[in-house]
Write a protein that holds these residues in place. Structure first.
Motif, mmCIF file in Angstrom:
data_model
loop_
_atom_site.group_PDB
_atom_site.id
_atom_site.type_symbol
_atom_site.label_atom_id
_atom_site.label_comp_id
_atom_site.label_asym_id
_atom_site.label_seq_id
_atom_site.Cartn_x
_atom_site.Cartn_y
_atom_site.Cartn_z
ATOM 1 N N ASN A 268 0.822 -1.208 0.000
ATOM 2 C CA ASN A 268 0.000 0.000 0.000
ATOM 3 C C ASN A 268 0.863 1.269 0.000
ATOM 4 O OD1 ASN A 268 -2.045 1.851 0.325
ATOM 5 N ND2 ASN A 268 -3.132 0.619 1.847
ATOM 6 N N MET A 269 1.163 1.774 -1.205
ATOM 7 C CA MET A 269 1.969 2.995 -1.334
ATOM 8 C C MET A 269 1.393 3.834 -2.474
ATOM 9 S SD MET A 269 5.753 1.272 -1.235
ATOM 10 C CE MET A 269 5.366 0.135 -2.558
ATOM 11 N N GLU A 270 1.750 5.105 -2.460
ATOM 12 C CA GLU A 270 1.332 6.004 -3.541
ATOM 13 C C GLU A 270 2.561 6.708 -4.110
ATOM 14 O OE1 GLU A 270 -1.524 8.599 -1.772
ATOM 15 O OE2 GLU A 270 -3.155 7.168 -2.026
ATOM 16 N N PRO A 271 2.597 7.061 -5.383
ATOM 17 C CA PRO A 271 1.554 6.821 -6.383
ATOM 18 C C PRO A 271 1.551 5.388 -6.932
ATOM 19 C CG PRO A 271 3.360 8.015 -7.373
ATOM 20 C CD PRO A 271 3.693 7.880 -5.916
ATOM 21 N N MET A 272 2.682 4.707 -6.913
ATOM 22 C CA MET A 272 2.672 3.346 -7.461
ATOM 23 C C MET A 272 2.696 2.329 -6.319
ATOM 24 S SD MET A 272 5.326 1.294 -9.970
ATOM 25 C CE MET A 272 5.097 2.257 -11.442
ATOM 26 N N THR A 273 1.732 1.420 -6.316
ATOM 27 C CA THR A 273 1.634 0.423 -5.247
ATOM 28 C C THR A 273 2.633 -0.706 -5.472
ATOM 29 O OG1 THR A 273 0.015 -0.897 -6.433
ATOM 30 C CG2 THR A 273 -0.856 0.876 -5.053
ATOM 31 N N GLY A 274 2.720 -1.566 -4.461
ATOM 32 C CA GLY A 274 3.632 -2.702 -4.552
ATOM 33 C C GLY A 274 3.226 -3.697 -5.625
ATOM 34 N N ILE A 275 1.917 -3.906 -5.784
ATOM 35 C CA ILE A 275 1.463 -4.880 -6.794
ATOM 36 C C ILE A 275 1.716 -4.321 -8.205
ATOM 37 C CG2 ILE A 275 -0.940 -4.077 -6.863
ATOM 38 C CD1 ILE A 275 -0.059 -7.760 -6.891
ATOM 39 N N GLU A 276 1.586 -3.015 -8.361
ATOM 40 C CA GLU A 276 1.885 -2.402 -9.665
ATOM 41 C C GLU A 276 3.379 -2.514 -9.964
ATOM 42 O OE1 GLU A 276 -1.699 0.978 -9.749
ATOM 43 O OE2 GLU A 276 0.244 1.459 -8.875
ATOM 44 N N LEU A 277 4.188 -2.304 -8.926
ATOM 45 C CA LEU A 277 5.638 -2.448 -9.095
ATOM 46 C C LEU A 277 5.979 -3.880 -9.512
ATOM 47 C CD1 LEU A 277 8.604 -1.537 -8.754
ATOM 48 C CD2 LEU A 277 8.416 -2.150 -6.328
ATOM 49 N N LEU A 278 5.336 -4.832 -8.843
ATOM 50 C CA LEU A 278 5.583 -6.249 -9.163
ATOM 51 C C LEU A 278 5.240 -6.541 -10.632
ATOM 52 C CD1 LEU A 278 6.137 -9.221 -8.444
ATOM 53 C CD2 LEU A 278 3.823 -9.350 -7.491
ATOM 54 N N ARG A 279 4.093 -6.024 -11.089
ATOM 55 C CA ARG A 279 3.698 -6.265 -12.493
ATOM 56 C C ARG A 279 4.690 -5.625 -13.469
ATOM 57 N NH1 ARG A 279 -1.954 -4.921 -10.679
ATOM 58 N NH2 ARG A 279 -2.832 -6.922 -10.034
ATOM 59 N N GLU A 280 5.161 -4.414 -13.105
ATOM 60 C CA GLU A 280 6.154 -3.739 -13.958
ATOM 61 C C GLU A 280 7.444 -4.570 -14.032
ATOM 62 O OE1 GLU A 280 6.149 -0.988 -15.773
ATOM 63 O OE2 GLU A 280 4.180 -0.173 -15.278
ATOM 64 N N VAL A 281 7.834 -5.103 -12.888
ATOM 65 C CA VAL A 281 9.067 -5.908 -12.834
ATOM 66 C C VAL A 281 8.918 -7.164 -13.691
ATOM 67 C CG1 VAL A 281 10.443 -7.377 -11.278
ATOM 68 C CG2 VAL A 281 9.883 -5.037 -10.609
ATOM 69 N N ARG A 282 7.782 -7.828 -13.532
ATOM 70 C CA ARG A 282 7.570 -9.075 -14.289
ATOM 71 C C ARG A 282 7.392 -8.825 -15.787
ATOM 72 N NH1 ARG A 282 9.930 -11.049 -10.769
ATOM 73 N NH2 ARG A 282 9.097 -12.177 -8.993
ATOM 74 N N ALA A 283 7.003 -7.598 -16.137
ATOM 75 C CA ALA A 283 6.804 -7.280 -17.566
ATOM 76 C C ALA A 283 8.084 -6.782 -18.222
ATOM 77 C CB ALA A 283 5.708 -6.221 -17.699
ATOM 78 N N ASP A 284 9.112 -6.553 -17.405
ATOM 79 C CA ASP A 284 10.381 -6.021 -17.918
ATOM 80 C C ASP A 284 11.327 -7.192 -18.240
ATOM 81 O OD1 ASP A 284 13.177 -5.057 -17.788
ATOM 82 O OD2 ASP A 284 12.234 -3.138 -17.299
ATOM 83 N N ALA A 285 11.809 -7.229 -19.465
ATOM 84 C CA ALA A 285 12.632 -8.364 -19.909
ATOM 85 C C ALA A 285 13.873 -8.558 -19.036
ATOM 86 C CB ALA A 285 13.041 -8.159 -21.365
ATOM 87 N N ARG A 286 14.468 -7.445 -18.587
ATOM 88 C CA ARG A 286 15.693 -7.546 -17.791
ATOM 89 C C ARG A 286 15.393 -7.914 -16.333
ATOM 90 N NH1 ARG A 286 19.248 -4.619 -14.647
ATOM 91 N NH2 ARG A 286 17.871 -2.826 -14.474
ATOM 92 N N LEU A 287 14.223 -7.527 -15.827
ATOM 93 C CA LEU A 287 13.927 -7.697 -14.396
ATOM 94 C C LEU A 287 12.999 -8.862 -14.088
ATOM 95 C CD1 LEU A 287 13.209 -3.915 -13.588
ATOM 96 C CD2 LEU A 287 15.326 -5.152 -13.147
ATOM 97 N N LYS A 288 12.466 -9.499 -15.117
ATOM 98 C CA LYS A 288 11.344 -10.432 -14.913
ATOM 99 C C LYS A 288 11.630 -11.588 -13.957
ATOM 100 C CE LYS A 288 12.070 -12.911 -19.293
ATOM 101 N NZ LYS A 288 12.633 -14.155 -18.792
ATOM 102 N N ASP A 289 12.892 -11.971 -13.815
ATOM 103 C CA ASP A 289 13.221 -13.098 -12.928
ATOM 104 C C ASP A 289 13.699 -12.666 -11.546
ATOM 105 O OD1 ASP A 289 12.593 -15.006 -14.871
ATOM 106 O OD2 ASP A 289 14.542 -14.697 -15.843
ATOM 107 N N LEU A 290 13.618 -11.368 -11.278
ATOM 108 C CA LEU A 290 14.115 -10.840 -9.998
ATOM 109 C C LEU A 290 13.245 -11.333 -8.830
ATOM 110 C CD1 LEU A 290 16.132 -8.799 -8.706
ATOM 111 C CD2 LEU A 290 14.435 -7.024 -9.134
ATOM 112 N N PRO A 291 13.843 -11.943 -7.806
ATOM 113 C CA PRO A 291 13.053 -12.358 -6.639
ATOM 114 C C PRO A 291 12.357 -11.158 -5.997
ATOM 115 C CG PRO A 291 15.215 -13.382 -6.585
ATOM 116 C CD PRO A 291 15.250 -12.355 -7.684
ATOM 117 N N PHE A 292 11.086 -11.329 -5.665
ATOM 118 C CA PHE A 292 10.268 -10.208 -5.172
ATOM 119 C C PHE A 292 9.426 -10.708 -3.998
ATOM 120 C CE2 PHE A 292 8.405 -6.055 -6.644
ATOM 121 C CZ PHE A 292 7.420 -5.932 -5.692
ATOM 122 N N ILE A 293 9.711 -10.158 -2.809
ATOM 123 C CA ILE A 293 8.943 -10.541 -1.615
ATOM 124 C C ILE A 293 8.038 -9.380 -1.214
ATOM 125 C CG2 ILE A 293 9.066 -11.210 0.820
ATOM 126 C CD1 ILE A 293 11.776 -12.488 0.267
#
Lengths: 219, 128
Positions: B60-85
């Motif tokens: 729960n953060m603004e302007p970009m939430t944690g779940i939005e960050l996670l989706r951005e990471v998974r959609a990024d070719a370079r970051l998609k395999d980054l462990p995310f807790i």
């Protein structure tokens, strides 16, 4: 009395209006009025009359409710009570955040000291410090809960504003909140109950220096 | 394979208290190379500027939430395999399901303790 027909009323009115004003008979006018009233009553069925009566009752309930709501001054809720509540909650978040950082700073010093000292007590100290870190998580949780409450207060504020807009001029705006006074204007001592103000918001609080000055008679 | 205790870790939370708690707990566990961000967009900027081996993020953060960050990471070719807790007070089943669907590596509910953090880190990174 049997209600007069519309045609009979029209004929009587035409005949009456054709006469000079000085020759009008009050009894005849009264008879025509009775006829009109009788016609009006005749147009309402029993069902319509019941509905009319219910609507009249509802209107009265609404008038009473509006009077009662106006009495409890909903304008004060949005202009005075809700802003104060929000300020108090913001102050809670700020104060707990500051206190938590102080606790953690102290814990970090203990942890550093324990590492420097080493020995069998270092592990016990480190474990205790870990427990302090874990417990400090309360600030995050309470902060989020208070944020939710503040959001709810904003929603209530919007509803009250809509209510006030619906009332229009029926509720006069509350006067601006008078600054809180610890003593009555006439110099008399406040009653004990009036002194239970609780903690003050930072902007409204006096400092220890102010208090010392009062006690020493320098203020 | 041994866990690199010097791996760069990005922690993301809008509460400075929580950033400090997680940083201190990680330090106690032996992880010293920690950077911080206070919302998803600031975190994403850092993730695209340098290499991190792990993200620990609030929801729960603004302007970009944690779940939005996670989706951005998974959609990024370079970051998609980054462990995310995800470390969050959002404890409804639907939150966990959404995070799982978005590709979260693990999920810790607040309030948490050091033992839970260590256990989840081990589940993601391997025993250390």
């Amino acid at each position: 009395m049997r209600p007069a027909s519309q045609a009979a009323i029209d004929r009587s009115l035409e005949e009456l209006m054709s006469r000079p004003a000085t020759k009008l008979d009050v009894a005849e006018i009264a008879e025509i009025v009775r006829g009109i009233v009788g016609t009006l009553h005749g147009d309402l069925t029993a069902g319509e009359a019941a509905v009319y009566s219910e609507l009249d009752g509802l209107a009265q309930i609404i008038r009473n409710a509006k009077a009662e709501i106006a009495e409890i001054r909903p304008d004060e809720i949005s202009s005075r009570h809700l802003p104060v509540a929000q300020d108090e909650l913001d102050a809670v978040v700020s104060a707990t955040e500051a206190a938590t950082h102080s606790i953690m700073a102290a814990a970090e010093k203990i942890e550093a000291t324990a590492a420097a000292v080493g020995g069998e007590h270092a592990d016990a100290l480190s474990e205790a410090v870990t427990n302090i870190y874990e417990a400090c998580g309360f600030q995050d949780i309470t902060g989020q809960r208070i944020t939710k409450v503040v959001r709810t207060l904003h929603q209530i504020e919007a509803k009250v504003a809509a209510l006030l807009a619906a009332f229009g001029d029926e509720i006069k705006p509350a006067k601006p909140a008078a600054p809180q006074e610890t003593a009555p204007a006439d110099g008399a001592m406040p009653r004990d109950k009036e002194l239970l103000n609780g903690p003050q918001l930072p902007a409204a609080a006096i400092s220890q220096d102010d208090i010392d000055a009062i006690l020493s008679g320098k203020a | 394979m041994a866990v690199d205790m010097n791996m760069p870790i990005l922690i993301v939370d809008d509460y400075k208290t929580m950033l400090r708690i997680i940083r201190n707990l990680l330090k106690q566990l032996g992880f010293d190379n920690v950077d911080e961000a206070t919302d998803g967009s600031a975190a994403l900027l850092k993730l695209r500027q340098r290499d991190f081996a792990l993200v620990i993020s609030d929801w729960n953060m603004e302007p970009m939430t944690g779940i939005e960050l996670l989706r951005e990471v998974r959609a990024d070719a370079r970051l998609k395999d980054l462990p995310f807790i995800m470390v969050t007070a959002e404890s409804k089943t639907e939150n966990v399901i959404s995070a799982k669907a978005a590709g979260v590596s693990n999920y810790i509910v607040k309030p948490f303790n050091a033992a839970t953090l260590k256990m989840k880190l081990a589940a993601v990174l391997g025993n250390f």
